[in-house]
Scaffold this motif. Structure first.
Motif, short mmCIF file in Angstrom:
data_model
loop_
_atom_site.label_atom_id
_atom_site.label_comp_id
_atom_site.label_asym_id
_atom_site.label_seq_id
_atom_site.Cartn_x
_atom_site.Cartn_y
_atom_site.Cartn_z
N ARG A 441 9.00 -13.51 3.50
CA ARG A 441 7.73 -13.26 2.78
C ARG A 441 6.83 -12.32 3.58
NH1 ARG A 441 8.29 -18.70 1.45
NH2 ARG A 441 6.84 -19.35 3.09
N ASN A 442 6.84 -12.48 4.92
CA ASN A 442 6.03 -11.57 5.74
C ASN A 442 6.54 -10.14 5.63
OD1 ASN A 442 4.45 -13.68 6.66
ND2 ASN A 442 5.76 -14.10 8.44
N GLU A 443 7.88 -9.99 5.61
CA GLU A 443 8.49 -8.66 5.48
C GLU A 443 8.15 -8.05 4.11
OE1 GLU A 443 12.94 -6.61 5.38
OE2 GLU A 443 12.68 -8.69 6.09
N GLU A 444 8.16 -8.89 3.08
CA GLU A 444 7.85 -8.39 1.73
C GLU A 444 6.42 -7.86 1.66
OE1 GLU A 444 8.73 -11.67 -0.80
OE2 GLU A 444 10.89 -11.21 -0.95
N HIS A 445 5.50 -8.56 2.31
CA HIS A 445 4.10 -8.10 2.31
C HIS A 445 3.97 -6.78 3.06
CE1 HIS A 445 2.01 -11.35 0.28
NE2 HIS A 445 2.77 -12.23 0.94
N SER A 446 4.77 -6.63 4.15
CA SER A 446 4.77 -5.37 4.89
C SER A 446 5.32 -4.23 4.02
CB SER A 446 5.61 -5.51 6.17
OG SER A 446 5.71 -4.29 6.84
N ASN A 447 6.41 -4.51 3.28
CA ASN A 447 7.00 -3.51 2.38
C ASN A 447 6.00 -3.10 1.30
OD1 ASN A 447 9.37 -3.65 3.81
ND2 ASN A 447 10.36 -5.07 2.36
N LEU A 448 5.20 -4.09 0.83
CA LEU A 448 4.21 -3.80 -0.20
C LEU A 448 3.19 -2.79 0.32
CD1 LEU A 448 2.92 -4.43 -2.96
CD2 LEU A 448 1.69 -6.32 -1.86
N SER A 449 2.74 -2.99 1.54
CA SER A 449 1.76 -2.06 2.13
C SER A 449 2.35 -0.66 2.26
CB SER A 449 1.33 -2.57 3.51
OG SER A 449 0.71 -3.83 3.39
N LYS A 450 3.63 -0.57 2.70
CA LYS A 450 4.27 0.75 2.87
C LYS A 450 4.39 1.47 1.53
CE LYS A 450 7.04 -0.70 6.87
NZ LYS A 450 8.41 -0.98 7.37
N LYS A 451 4.80 0.74 0.48
CA LYS A 451 4.99 1.38 -0.83
C LYS A 451 3.65 1.83 -1.41
CE LYS A 451 9.45 -0.46 -2.23
NZ LYS A 451 10.25 -1.07 -3.31
N LYS A 452 2.59 1.05 -1.16
CA LYS A 452 1.27 1.47 -1.65
C LYS A 452 0.83 2.76 -0.96
CE LYS A 452 -0.65 -2.95 -3.20
NZ LYS A 452 -1.71 -3.97 -2.99
N GLU A 453 1.16 2.92 0.34
CA GLU A 453 0.81 4.15 1.07
C GLU A 453 1.51 5.35 0.46
OE1 GLU A 453 1.68 3.60 5.16
OE2 GLU A 453 0.17 2.02 5.47
N ILE A 454 2.81 5.17 0.10
CA ILE A 454 3.58 6.28 -0.49
C ILE A 454 2.98 6.65 -1.86
CG2 ILE A 454 5.82 6.88 -1.51
CD1 ILE A 454 7.10 5.30 0.79
N ILE A 455 2.63 5.65 -2.66
CA ILE A 455 2.02 5.91 -3.98
C ILE A 455 0.72 6.68 -3.79
CG2 ILE A 455 0.89 4.79 -5.95
CD1 ILE A 455 2.98 2.54 -5.69
N SER A 456 -0.05 6.34 -2.75
CA SER A 456 -1.30 7.05 -2.49
C SER A 456 -1.04 8.51 -2.14
CB SER A 456 -2.04 6.34 -1.34
OG SER A 456 -3.23 7.00 -1.03
N GLU A 457 0.03 8.78 -1.35
CA GLU A 457 0.39 10.16 -0.99
C GLU A 457 0.83 10.93 -2.23
OE1 GLU A 457 2.95 10.69 2.43
OE2 GLU A 457 2.29 8.76 3.24
N LEU A 458 1.59 10.28 -3.12
CA LEU A 458 2.02 10.95 -4.36
C LEU A 458 0.83 11.33 -5.22
CD1 LEU A 458 5.10 8.73 -5.31
CD2 LEU A 458 5.17 11.12 -4.57
N LYS A 459 -0.18 10.47 -5.28
CA LYS A 459 -1.38 10.77 -6.06
C LYS A 459 -2.11 11.98 -5.48
CE LYS A 459 -2.23 6.10 -7.83
NZ LYS A 459 -3.13 4.92 -7.80
N THR A 460 -2.10 12.06 -4.12
CA THR A 460 -2.75 13.21 -3.46
C THR A 460 -2.01 14.51 -3.81
OG1 THR A 460 -3.46 11.81 -1.63
CG2 THR A 460 -3.45 14.18 -1.24
N LEU A 461 -0.66 14.49 -3.80
CA LEU A 461 0.12 15.67 -4.16
C LEU A 461 -0.15 16.11 -5.60
CD1 LEU A 461 3.61 14.86 -2.57
CD2 LEU A 461 2.01 16.64 -1.85
N ALA A 462 -0.37 15.15 -6.47
CA ALA A 462 -0.60 15.48 -7.89
C ALA A 462 -1.90 16.22 -8.08
CB ALA A 462 -0.59 14.20 -8.73
#
Length: 606
Positions: A441-462
Motif C-alpha cells: 500500500r505504501n508503494e502504491e501511494h508512491s506510484n500515485l504521486s509519480k503518475k500525478k507528476e507525469i500527468i502534470s508535465e503532460l498538461k504543461t506540454l499541451a
C-alpha cells in the motif's frame, strides 16, 4: 234448586284468558318462561354449576344447558387460540405445535353426559306420569258426570264430590295436547253438579263463600305482584296463581264477573310487563345479532385479504384479536341464531389462524433452506481464510459476500449466529492480507504521486509550443506505463485524467504530423515516378489494400464495442481503450486517403 243459568259465560271466559297467560294449550303442565342467560366469566364457574346440577340432581332447562355449552366452548377456543398465537410469536414451529388435551373439557363432557342421561330418563318418566295422570283425571270427570245425573244423586254424593275435587288438585302434569279439553270437561260437569245440588243448600253456600275468600286472596296476591322488580319471577308466580284460581270452585252468580275482572286486570298488568321485558330482550338480541353479523363480515374480509409478508400477518392478527375482544362485549343473539352466528365467527377465526400456521410453516421451510445455503458459504469461507493467494482469494471472498446478500432471511437469532461466523472467516483473511500488503500500500501511494507528476508535465506540454513535443510525450508515456499499481480507489480517476490530456495532445500532434507526412509523401512521389508509371500504380494499389484492411478492422472494433456493458468500471475502462484504438485507425485511414489523392493528382499532372 240452583238455576242452571248460574253457569254463566263470564266464568267460562277463564279458559281463554288462561291460554293467553300461559302461552300454550297446556294448563297443568306449564312451561318455564326462559329467563335471561347467566353470564359466566370462566370455565371454572361453568364446571362448578354443572357439578351443582349433578350433585343436587337438578333438572335444568334446555336453554340453561345450551348457554353453559356455548359459553364454555367460546372461552375454551379463545384460550386455545391465545396459546397457539403465543407459541408462534415466540418463534415456535407451526408444524410441531400440538394441541394439549384440556382436562377441563374432559370434565365438562363427563358432567354433561350425566345430565343428558338423567334428563332422558326423567323425560320418559314424566311422559309415563302424564299418561297415568290423564287417565286419573278422565276417571274423576266420568265419576262427577255420573253424580250429576239427578238432584238426588248429587245430594247423596256431596262428600264424595268434595274428595274428588281434592284428588283433582293433587294430580299435576298431563299431556299438553289434552290439558284444555280435560279442563273444560271437568269445569262443565262440576258446574252441572252444583246446578243439581239442592238439598244441601247450606253446604253449597258455604262452598261459594270459601271459594270467594280464596279467589279474593288470589286477586290480592296478583295485584301485589305489580310491585315485584323481577319481571320473570312475577310472571312465574302469576302462573301459579292462575292454576290455583282455576282449581278453585265457583262463587255466587252476582260476584262471578266482578271477581274475575279484578283477577284478570291484575294479570294484565303482569302480562304486559312480561311481554315488554321479552320484547326489549328480543330487540336487544336482534341488535346483538346485527353487531355480531357485522363483526363476521369484517372478519371474513380480513380472511380474504392478501398477506404480503410478516407485517400483514401481524396487522391482520391484531385486527382479529380486536374483533374477538369486541365479540366478548356483545351479549347473546336470539336463541335460534346464537350458536349459528358463533360458529360462523369461529370458522373464520379458525380459517385465518390455520392459513397463518400454514404460511409460517412454509416460511420455516424457507428459513431452513436459507440457513443451509449460508452454512455452506461459511464452510467455504473458512476453507479459504488461511490462503495467501491474496488477489484470487480476495475475488472469491467478494463473490461469497455477494452470494450471501442474495440468500433470503432466517430467524433473527440464528441469522445473527451465522453472520458472526461468516464475518469472522472473512475478517481473518482480510486482516492477514492487510498485514501482508502493508508495504504494498505504501508503494502504491508512491506510484500515485509519480503518475500525478507525469500527468502534470503532460498538461504543461499541451500548453507550450515547443520542439520535439512528440518525443517528449512518448518518453513521458513510457515512464507512466513503467510505474506500478496505484491504490484501487484512485485508479479510475487517475486513468481518466491521464487519458484526457493524452487525447488532447495526440489530437494536436496528429494534425501537424499528418500534414508533415503528406508533404513528405508528395516529395517522395517524384522519386518514385522516375522508376516508371508502374511503380506509382503499385504504390497506389498497396495503399488501397491497406485502406480496405483498416476499414474492416474499424468495423470489427465497433461491433465488439456493441457487446460490452458499461455498467461496471472495468467495462468503462475497456471501452475507453477500444475507442482510442478506433480513433487511431480512423486517423490512419484518413492519412491513406490523402496519400491516394496525392498519387491521383500526380498522375493527372503527368
Amino acid at each position: 234448586m240452583m238455576n242452571s243459568q248460574e253457569n254463566t259465560p263470564k266464568e267460562g271466559m277463564l279458559d281463554d284468558e288462561m291460554q293467553k297467560t300461559t302461552s300454550s294449550a297446556e294448563v297443568e303442565n306449564k312451561k318455564e318462561t326462559p329467563a335471561e342467560p347467566k353470564t359466566y366469566k370462566s370455565k371454572a364457574e361453568i364446571l362448578e354449576r354443572l357439578k351443582e346440577i349433578v350433585g343436587n340432581e337438578e333438572n335444568p332447562t334446555k336453554e340453561e344447558l345450551d348457554n353453559l355449552k356455548t359459553t364454555f366452548y367460546k372461552i375454551h377456543i379463545t384460550e386455545r387460540d391465545t396459546k397457539q398465537k403465543a407459541y408462534l410469536e415466540a418463534g415456535g414451529d407451526p408444524e410441531k405445535y400440538v394441541m394439549v388435551p384440556d382436562e377441563d373439557e374432559e370434565i365438562f363432557k363427563a358432567q354433561m353426559s350425566v345430565i343428558k342421561e338423567r334428563r332422558a330418563k326423567l323425560f320418559l318418566e314424566q311422559e309415563s306420569e302424564k299418561q297415568n295422570n290423564l287417565q286419573k283425571k278422565i276417571d274423576i270427570i266420568e265419576r262427577i258426570k255420573a253424580m250429576a245425573t239427578s238432584p238426588d244423586e248429587a245430594n247423596k254424593s256431596y262428600q264424595e264430590f268434595k274428595e274428588l275435587q281434592m284428588k283433582w288438585k293433587d294430580i299435576r302434569i298431563v299431556p299438553a295436547d289434552k290439558a284444555n279439553e280435560l279442563w273444560r270437561n271437568y269445569q262443565l260437569y262440576v258446574e252441572q253438579y252444583y246446578d243439581l245440588l239442592n238439598l244441601n243448600r247450606e253446604a253449597r253456600e258455604y262452598d261459594f263463600k270459601k271459594n270467594l275468600e280464596t279467589k279474593r286472596h288470589l286477586c290480592d296476591a296478583a295485584e301485589k305482584l305489580a310491585e315485584e322488580q323481577d319481571v320473570i319471577s312475577a310472571f312465574h308466580q302469576l302462573q301459579e296463581l292462575h292454576q290455583q284460581y282455576r282449581e278453585t270452585g265457583p262463587v255466587t252468580k252476582e260476584l262471578r264477573e266482578e271477581t274475575w275482572n279484578r283477577f284478570k286486570t291484575a294479570s294484565t298488568v303482569i302480562n304486559k310487563k312480561h311481554q315488554k321485558h321479552f320484547e326489549d330482550l328480543r330487540a336487544k338480541e336482534d341488535e346483538n345479532l346485527e353487531k355480531k353479523t357485522k363483526l363476521c363480515e369484517q372478519l371474513e374480509e380480513i380472511v380474504k385479504a392478501e398477506n404480503n409478508g410478516e407485517g400483514d400477518w401481524d396487522k391482520h392478527t391484531k385486527e382479529i384479536i380486536g374483533l374477538q375482544a369486541e365479540w366478548k362485549k356483545i351479549g347473546f343473539a336470539p336463541q335460534k341464531m346464537n350458536v349459528k352466528i358463533f360458529e360462523r365467527f369461529r370458522a373464520s377465526c379458525d380459517e385465518f389462524f390455520g392459513n397463518k400456521a400454514e404460511h409460517f410453516k412454509e416460511i420455516k421451510q424457507h428459513f431452513n433452506e436459507n440457513a443451509e445455503k449460508k452454512q455452506k458459504l461459511i464452510e467455504e469461507a473458512e476453507s479459504l481464510n488461511d490462503s495467501t493467494d491474496w488477489k484470487a482469494t480476495t475475488d472469491k471472498f467478494i463473490a461469497l459476500q455477494k452470494d450471501w446478500k442474495t440468500i433470503g432471511p432466517v430467524p433473527k437469532k440464528l441469522g445473527d449466529e451465522l453472520w458472526a461466523k461468516f464475518l469472522s472467516a472473512c475478517n481473518k483473511f482480510f486482516e492477514a492480507r492487510n498485514a501482508a500488503n502493508a508495504g504494498t500500500r505504501n508503494e502504491e501511494h508512491s506510484n500515485l504521486s509519480k503518475k500525478k507528476e507525469i500527468i502534470s508535465e503532460l498538461k504543461t506540454l499541451a500548453e507550450e509550443a515547443s520542439d520535439n513535443v512528440q518525443d517528449k510525450v512518448q518518453k513521458l508515456v513510457e515512464e507512466y506505463n513503467n510505474i506500478g499499481h496505484v491504490p484501487y480507489k484512485d485508479k479510475d480517476k487517475l486513468y481518466k485524467e491521464y487519458h484526457d490530456i493524452l487525447d488532447k495532445l495526440y489530437k494536436d500532434l496528429h494534425i501537424s504530423i499528418a500534414k508533415k507526412r503528406i508533404d513528405n509523401f508528395r516529395n517522395n512521389l517524384k522519386n518514385v515516378a522516375r522508376n516508371g508509371e508502374d511503380a506509382i500504380d503499385n504504390e497506389r494499389g498497396r495503399l488501397m489494400r491497406r485502406y480496405e484492411s483498416l476499414k474492416q478492422e474499424i468495423i470489427t472494433y465497433e461491433n465488439n464495442l456493441g457487446f460490452l456493458s458499461v455498467s461496471s468500471k472495468k467495462g468503462n475502462s475497456l471501452i475507453d481503450e477500444m475507442n482510442h484504438k478506433v480513433q487511431k485507425l480512423k486517423d490512419d485511414v484518413e492519412l491513406i486517403k490523402q496519400k491516394i489523392k496525392a498519387i491521383d493528382a500526380e498522375n493527372f499532372n503527368r
